[in-house]
Design a protein around this motif. Structure first.
Motif, PDB file in Angstrom:
ATOM      1  N   HIS A 244      10.874  10.634   7.416  1.00  0.00           N
ATOM      2  CA  HIS A 244       9.385  10.859   6.487  1.00  0.00           C
ATOM      3  C   HIS A 244       8.786   9.456   6.319  1.00  0.00           C
ATOM      4  CE1 HIS A 244       6.857  11.988   3.149  1.00  0.00           C
ATOM      5  NE2 HIS A 244       7.155  10.812   2.623  1.00  0.00           N
ATOM      6  N   GLN A 245       7.486   9.436   6.626  1.00  0.00           N
ATOM      7  CA  GLN A 245       6.885   8.147   6.767  1.00  0.00           C
ATOM      8  C   GLN A 245       5.640   8.302   5.990  1.00  0.00           C
ATOM      9  OE1 GLN A 245       6.053   6.439  10.468  1.00  0.00           O
ATOM     10  NE2 GLN A 245       5.348   4.473   9.815  1.00  0.00           N
ATOM     11  N   GLU A 246       5.290   7.591   5.017  1.00  0.00           N
ATOM     12  CA  GLU A 246       3.812   7.624   4.344  1.00  0.00           C
ATOM     13  C   GLU A 246       3.307   6.297   3.788  1.00  0.00           C
ATOM     14  OE1 GLU A 246       4.637   8.276  -0.255  1.00  0.00           O
ATOM     15  OE2 GLU A 246       5.757   9.696   0.812  1.00  0.00           O
ATOM     16  N   SER A 247       2.023   6.325   3.598  1.00  0.00           N
ATOM     17  CA  SER A 247       1.253   4.992   3.313  1.00  0.00           C
ATOM     18  C   SER A 247      -0.014   5.393   3.048  1.00  0.00           C
ATOM     19  CB  SER A 247       1.054   4.040   4.492  1.00  0.00           C
ATOM     20  OG  SER A 247       0.258   3.140   4.162  1.00  0.00           O
ATOM     21  N   ASN A 248      -0.488   4.749   1.862  1.00  0.00           N
ATOM     22  CA  ASN A 248      -1.744   4.814   1.087  1.00  0.00           C
ATOM     23  C   ASN A 248      -2.918   4.284   2.108  1.00  0.00           C
ATOM     24  OD1 ASN A 248      -0.826   6.432  -0.752  1.00  0.00           O
ATOM     25  ND2 ASN A 248      -0.728   4.736  -2.360  1.00  0.00           N
ATOM     26  N   GLY A 249      -2.545   3.360   2.906  1.00  0.00           N
ATOM     27  CA  GLY A 249      -3.405   2.416   3.873  1.00  0.00           C
ATOM     28  C   GLY A 249      -4.352   1.431   3.079  1.00  0.00           C
ATOM     29  N   TYR A 250      -4.793   0.437   4.029  1.00  0.00           N
ATOM     30  CA  TYR A 250      -5.650  -0.577   3.314  1.00  0.00           C
ATOM     31  C   TYR A 250      -6.941  -0.120   2.956  1.00  0.00           C
ATOM     32  CZ  TYR A 250      -8.472  -4.990   3.580  1.00  0.00           C
ATOM     33  OH  TYR A 250      -9.175  -5.821   3.363  1.00  0.00           O
ATOM     34  N   ARG A 251      -7.561   0.544   3.864  1.00  0.00           N
ATOM     35  CA  ARG A 251      -8.821   1.218   3.647  1.00  0.00           C
ATOM     36  C   ARG A 251      -8.911   2.485   2.744  1.00  0.00           C
ATOM     37  NH1 ARG A 251     -12.210   1.800   8.712  1.00  0.00           N
ATOM     38  NH2 ARG A 251     -13.757   2.309   7.314  1.00  0.00           N
ATOM     39  N   ASP A 252      -9.926   2.553   2.108  1.00  0.00           N
ATOM     40  CA  ASP A 252     -10.098   3.841   1.461  1.00  0.00           C
ATOM     41  C   ASP A 252     -10.096   5.206   2.470  1.00  0.00           C
ATOM     42  OD1 ASP A 252     -10.554   2.546  -1.029  1.00  0.00           O
ATOM     43  OD2 ASP A 252     -12.842   2.638  -0.982  1.00  0.00           O
ATOM     44  N   GLN A 253      -9.777   6.187   2.117  1.00  0.00           N
ATOM     45  CA  GLN A 253      -9.302   7.335   3.065  1.00  0.00           C
ATOM     46  C   GLN A 253      -8.731   7.090   4.279  1.00  0.00           C
ATOM     47  OE1 GLN A 253     -10.643  10.288   1.909  1.00  0.00           O
ATOM     48  NE2 GLN A 253     -10.223  11.520   3.801  1.00  0.00           N
ATOM     49  N   SER A 254      -7.641   6.339   4.115  1.00  0.00           N
ATOM     50  CA  SER A 254      -6.832   6.072   5.416  1.00  0.00           C
ATOM     51  C   SER A 254      -5.192   6.211   5.036  1.00  0.00           C
ATOM     52  CB  SER A 254      -7.085   4.574   5.762  1.00  0.00           C
ATOM     53  OG  SER A 254      -6.507   3.745   4.875  1.00  0.00           O
ATOM     54  N   ALA A 255      -4.954   7.230   4.090  1.00  0.00           N
ATOM     55  CA  ALA A 255      -3.746   7.488   3.754  1.00  0.00           C
ATOM     56  C   ALA A 255      -3.107   8.463   5.188  1.00  0.00           C
ATOM     57  CB  ALA A 255      -3.373   8.182   2.650  1.00  0.00           C
ATOM     58  N   MET A 256      -1.843   8.165   5.102  1.00  0.00           N
ATOM     59  CA  MET A 256      -1.021   8.969   6.329  1.00  0.00           C
ATOM     60  C   MET A 256       0.371   9.241   5.621  1.00  0.00           C
ATOM     61  SD  MET A 256       1.725   8.217   8.455  1.00  0.00           S
ATOM     62  CE  MET A 256       2.140   6.723   9.103  1.00  0.00           C
ATOM     63  N   GLN A 257       0.747  10.336   6.231  1.00  0.00           N
ATOM     64  CA  GLN A 257       2.171  11.075   5.847  1.00  0.00           C
ATOM     65  C   GLN A 257       2.449  11.772   7.170  1.00  0.00           C
ATOM     66  OE1 GLN A 257       2.744  12.942   1.995  1.00  0.00           O
ATOM     67  NE2 GLN A 257       3.730  14.692   3.118  1.00  0.00           N
ATOM     68  N   ARG A 258       3.841  11.632   7.408  1.00  0.00           N
ATOM     69  CA  ARG A 258       4.679  12.176   8.664  1.00  0.00           C
ATOM     70  C   ARG A 258       5.955  12.591   8.397  1.00  0.00           C
ATOM     71  NH1 ARG A 258       3.739   8.975  13.818  1.00  0.00           N
ATOM     72  NH2 ARG A 258       4.908   7.199  12.483  1.00  0.00           N
ATOM     73  N   ASP A 259       6.058  13.950   8.794  1.00  0.00           N
ATOM     74  CA  ASP A 259       7.394  14.384   8.376  1.00  0.00           C
ATOM     75  C   ASP A 259       8.095  14.829  10.132  1.00  0.00           C
ATOM     76  OD1 ASP A 259       8.437  14.537   5.554  1.00  0.00           O
ATOM     77  OD2 ASP A 259       6.160  15.113   5.642  1.00  0.00           O
ATOM     78  N   LEU A 260       9.149  14.592  10.371  1.00  0.00           N
ATOM     79  CA  LEU A 260       9.586  14.740  11.633  1.00  0.00           C
ATOM     80  C   LEU A 260      11.011  15.363  11.741  1.00  0.00           C
ATOM     81  CD1 LEU A 260       9.062  14.708  14.830  1.00  0.00           C
ATOM     82  CD2 LEU A 260       9.830  12.514  14.971  1.00  0.00           C
ATOM     83  N   PHE A 261      11.308  16.489  12.515  1.00  0.00           N
ATOM     84  CA  PHE A 261      12.529  16.730  12.390  1.00  0.00           C
ATOM     85  C   PHE A 261      13.057  16.943  14.213  1.00  0.00           C
ATOM     86  CE2 PHE A 261      15.521  20.345  13.628  1.00  0.00           C
ATOM     87  CZ  PHE A 261      16.819  19.958  13.132  1.00  0.00           C
ATOM     88  N   SER A 262      13.942  16.415  14.496  1.00  0.00           N
ATOM     89  CA  SER A 262      14.378  16.506  15.859  1.00  0.00           C
ATOM     90  C   SER A 262      16.068  16.724  16.092  1.00  0.00           C
ATOM     91  CB  SER A 262      14.008  15.381  16.728  1.00  0.00           C
ATOM     92  OG  SER A 262      14.776  14.053  16.201  1.00  0.00           O
ATOM     93  N   TRP A 263      16.079  17.580  16.993  1.00  0.00           N
ATOM     94  CA  TRP A 263      17.716  17.725  17.351  1.00  0.00           C
ATOM     95  C   TRP A 263      17.776  17.659  18.787  1.00  0.00           C
ATOM     96  CZ3 TRP A 263      20.138  23.014  17.843  1.00  0.00           C
ATOM     97  CH2 TRP A 263      21.622  23.064  18.037  1.00  0.00           C
TER      98      TRP A 263
ATOM     99  N   PHE B 260       0.681  -1.297   0.086  1.00  0.00           N
ATOM    100  CA  PHE B 260      -0.021   0.007   0.031  1.00  0.00           C
ATOM    101  C   PHE B 260       0.954   1.233   0.039  1.00  0.00           C
ATOM    102  CE2 PHE B 260      -2.136  -3.226   2.626  1.00  0.00           C
ATOM    103  CZ  PHE B 260      -3.178  -3.787   1.645  1.00  0.00           C
ATOM    104  N   HIS B 261       2.032   1.306  -0.691  1.00  0.00           N
ATOM    105  CA  HIS B 261       2.768   2.313  -0.866  1.00  0.00           C
ATOM    106  C   HIS B 261       3.341   2.921   0.229  1.00  0.00           C
ATOM    107  CE1 HIS B 261       4.648   5.477  -3.442  1.00  0.00           C
ATOM    108  NE2 HIS B 261       4.094   6.571  -2.677  1.00  0.00           N
ATOM    109  N   ALA B 262       3.989   1.960   1.240  1.00  0.00           N
ATOM    110  CA  ALA B 262       4.187   2.150   2.477  1.00  0.00           C
ATOM    111  C   ALA B 262       5.634   2.538   2.287  1.00  0.00           C
ATOM    112  CB  ALA B 262       4.082   1.162   3.516  1.00  0.00           C
ATOM    113  N   GLN B 263       6.337   3.456   2.831  1.00  0.00           N
ATOM    114  CA  GLN B 263       7.640   3.901   2.850  1.00  0.00           C
ATOM    115  C   GLN B 263       8.051   4.803   4.177  1.00  0.00           C
ATOM    116  OE1 GLN B 263       9.195   5.342  -1.172  1.00  0.00           O
ATOM    117  NE2 GLN B 263       6.941   6.022  -1.413  1.00  0.00           N
TER     118      GLN B 263
END
Length: 375
Positions: free
Chosen positions: A201-220, A177-180
């Motif tokens: 950077h994390q993303e996924s289209n999800g198994y169900r419709d309308q369940s995509a996710m995208q996360r960008d995180l910077f930490s120091w 499901f395009h998980a990266q």
């Protein structure tokens, strides 16, 4: 025939039992590293702490993959962690699992000994990625006055790596499901100085419709040993999280198409999750500093302060909510250790204070856009 068969079955066991047991044990013996517990300001080996504490180290976290900490958390007895929508967590410790629309509630969480839970008791744990966890301690049950009003339990997160030296690490994983999941980490360190920069950077289209996710995180984060008596830790984090919420299905809808998002309900004049673009946009900036000072062999002080700001947009099937949540706080503890006759006595006293503000506006949702103001 039966006696012969019995003798043949016993023969291998007899051969093993005939060996020198000490030789076999010494060849297979492995010395395990001791587990030091920081919870309750103890800093003692786990075997000496009479409390219900679960500890997860780096090796245990990596054993289950690098996409989420959920499998490692669920390996702790009495702990149940769930992911309702991709990027939406619920943490249950010994049956305490109050509902929180955007994060974990009723559990106090500290990141490198700095408060990460906001004044309202809500924690945006979903802003952190897998690579922000080096080890985790879970204190089961109420944290009592030592950790405030987190009656469900306490979670202590350590994000500093155990290794010293200079490192540049790039991690990449992919799935269905395009998980990266991409992580770039640069760290440098010695006995007196440690610094680590992370981007995930994390993303996924999800198994169900309308369940995509995208996360960008910077930490120091940086840890400086100023002298043998004092050290300073600083942290900065910015997270940008987006995830869609497909909604619940009835049994008939699930049997018809388990991958479907919640459909429209014409009789109730409610649009579906896709039509109203049900999702959550969540941005958080968080920074903190911790100072530790050893006055002498008996008295020690640890003081930390932090500031945070969260912006949330949440179009749902029924409405569209927008929230602004700035908050700040601090924590200071004094620890005294002394000897009375043949016993060691440790006295801990301190204070933790937080202040938060929130601005909430709820609008009518018109196909994923704000309409008239409702509250």
């Amino acid at each position: 025939m039966n006696k012969l068969l019995l003798l043949m079955l016993l023969a291998p066991f007899t051969a093993i039992m005939g060996q020198d047991v000490n030789t076999v044990d010494s060849a297979r013996a492995v010395t395990l590293e001791g587990v030091i517990v920081r919870g309750y300001e103890t800093n003692r080996p786990m075997k000496e702490v009479a409390a219900a504490i679960g500890v997860i180290n780096t090796q245990q976290l990596q054993k289950f993959g690098t996409s989420s900490i959920i499998p490692a958390m669920n390996a702790i007895p009495g702990v149940r962690m769930e992911e309702r929508s991709p990027g939406s967590y619920r943490l249950n410790i010994r049956g305490s699992s109050l509902r929180s629309p955007f994060g974990v509630r009723n559990i106090k969480i500290y990141w490198n000994d700095i408060p990460f839970t906001d004044p309202g008791g809500n924690t945006y744990l979903n802003q952190l990625s897998f690579y922000n966890f080096s080890s985790i301690e879970v204190l089961k049950g109420p944290g009592s006055s030592l950790y405030g009003a987190g009656t469900g339990g306490v979670m202590l997160i350590n994000s500093f790596p155990d290794t010293k030296g200079n490192h540049l690490i790039v991690n990449y994983s992919a799935g269905s499901f395009h998980a990266q999941n991409v992580n770039v980490s640069a760290s440098m360190g010695s006995e007196s100085f440690q610094s680590k920069v992370d981007y995930t950077h994390q993303e996924s289209n999800g198994y169900r419709d309308q369940s995509a996710m995208q996360r960008d995180l910077f930490s120091w984060q940086t840890r400086i040993k100023v002298s043998d008596k004092q050290s300073i830790t600083t942290q900065v984090m910015y997270g940008n999280l987006f995830y869609e919420t497909p909604g619940a299905l009835t049994k008939a809808q699930f049997l018809a198409n388990p991958r479907a998002a919640r459909p429209a309900a014409p009789a109730a004049r409610q649009p579906g999750a896709i039509e109203n673009q049900a999702a959550i946009w969540q941005k958080t900036f968080w920074t903190g500093i911790r100072h530790q000072y050893q006055f002498n062999t008996h008295l020690e002080n640890t003081t930390s302060v932090y500031g945070a700001f969260s912006q949330i947009k949440n179009p749902t099937i029924r409405n569209y909510e927008r929230r602004l949540e700035p908050n700040f706080g601090g924590r200071s503890t004094f620890s005294y250790t002394g000897n009375v006759n043949a016993s060691t006595v440790k006295i801990i006293a301190g204070v933790e204070a937080q202040q938060g503000y929130s601005t909430n506006k709820v609008y009518k949702n018109k196909k994923g856009n704000i309409d008239s103001l409702q509250t």
